[in-house]
Design a protein around this motif. Structure first.
Motif, PDB file in Angstrom:
ATOM      1  N   SER A 158       0.833  -1.201   0.000  1.00  0.00           N
ATOM      2  CA  SER A 158       0.000   0.000   0.000  1.00  0.00           C
ATOM      3  C   SER A 158       0.869   1.254   0.000  1.00  0.00           C
ATOM      4  O   SER A 158       0.622   2.194  -0.766  1.00  0.00           O
ATOM      5  N   SER A 210      -4.451  -0.804  -3.279  1.00  0.00           N
ATOM      6  CA  SER A 210      -5.263   0.099  -2.473  1.00  0.00           C
ATOM      7  C   SER A 210      -6.075  -0.748  -1.509  1.00  0.00           C
ATOM      8  O   SER A 210      -6.595  -1.801  -1.881  1.00  0.00           O
ATOM      9  N   ASP A 223      -9.283  -0.539   0.742  1.00  0.00           N
ATOM     10  CA  ASP A 223     -10.479   0.297   0.858  1.00  0.00           C
ATOM     11  C   ASP A 223     -11.501  -0.351   1.778  1.00  0.00           C
ATOM     12  O   ASP A 223     -12.096  -1.375   1.436  1.00  0.00           O
ATOM     13  N   TYR A 224     -11.696   0.269   2.937  1.00  0.00           N
ATOM     14  CA  TYR A 224     -12.681  -0.251   3.883  1.00  0.00           C
ATOM     15  C   TYR A 224     -14.084   0.223   3.534  1.00  0.00           C
ATOM     16  O   TYR A 224     -15.057  -0.269   4.079  1.00  0.00           O
ATOM     17  N   ASP A 225     -14.203   1.168   2.614  1.00  0.00           N
ATOM     18  CA  ASP A 225     -15.524   1.628   2.180  1.00  0.00           C
ATOM     19  C   ASP A 225     -16.009   0.861   0.949  1.00  0.00           C
ATOM     20  O   ASP A 225     -17.035   1.189   0.377  1.00  0.00           O
ATOM     21  N   LYS A 226     -15.264  -0.190   0.554  1.00  0.00           N
ATOM     22  CA  LYS A 226     -15.649  -1.019  -0.593  1.00  0.00           C
ATOM     23  C   LYS A 226     -15.658  -2.487  -0.174  1.00  0.00           C
ATOM     24  O   LYS A 226     -14.806  -3.278  -0.573  1.00  0.00           O
ATOM     25  N   GLY A 248     -13.502  -4.599   4.285  1.00  0.00           N
ATOM     26  CA  GLY A 248     -13.348  -3.939   2.996  1.00  0.00           C
ATOM     27  C   GLY A 248     -12.689  -4.869   2.012  1.00  0.00           C
ATOM     28  O   GLY A 248     -12.801  -6.094   2.122  1.00  0.00           O
TER      29      GLY A 248
END
Length: 116
Positions: free
Chosen positions: A64, A70, A72-75, A92
């Motif tokens: 990273s 990447s 991504d905890y929002d994905k 995520g």
């Protein structure tokens, strides 16, 4: 090998990129499976993955920092989390970045040199 001063010389900011065999193996896996699950605890920023090539937290952090993946905890993934992820409330995914894809392509075309 580059050293931006904010880490212990991850080589992510120099002209030369140094990768371990484990890092290359994980990048290769991501070229075949575009998104893999990752999780973390509420009180920790350390990513956790139970995928065979990604079980090392430091490995994920280094890739990273080098800008090759990447996290991504929002994905989150639709339902790709096994029971081992249950203790981790934040879920995520992680994937190759455009730079990570370019590095894989360069390895494929030019190969790699090993340093001792």
């Amino acid at each position: 090998m580059g050293n931006c001063g904010s880490c212990n010389s991850c080589s992510g900011c120099g002209r030369e990129l140094v990768l371990t065999k484990q890092e290359v193996a994980l990048l290769d896996l991501l070229s075949q499976i575009p998104f893999l699950p990752v999780a973390r605890k509420t009180d920790s920023a350390e990513p956790v993955s139970f995928e065979p090539a990604a079980e090392d937290t430091l490995l994920l952090q280094c890739l990273s920092r080098k800008g090759l993946i990447s996290i991504d905890y929002d994905k989150p993934l639709g339902g790709g989390y096994g029971k081992e992820y249950d203790p981790y409330p934040i879920k995520g995914s992680f994937a190759l970045t455009a730079r990570g894809q370019q590095v894989l392509e360069q390895i494929e075309v030019w190969g790699m040199t090993e340093e001792i």
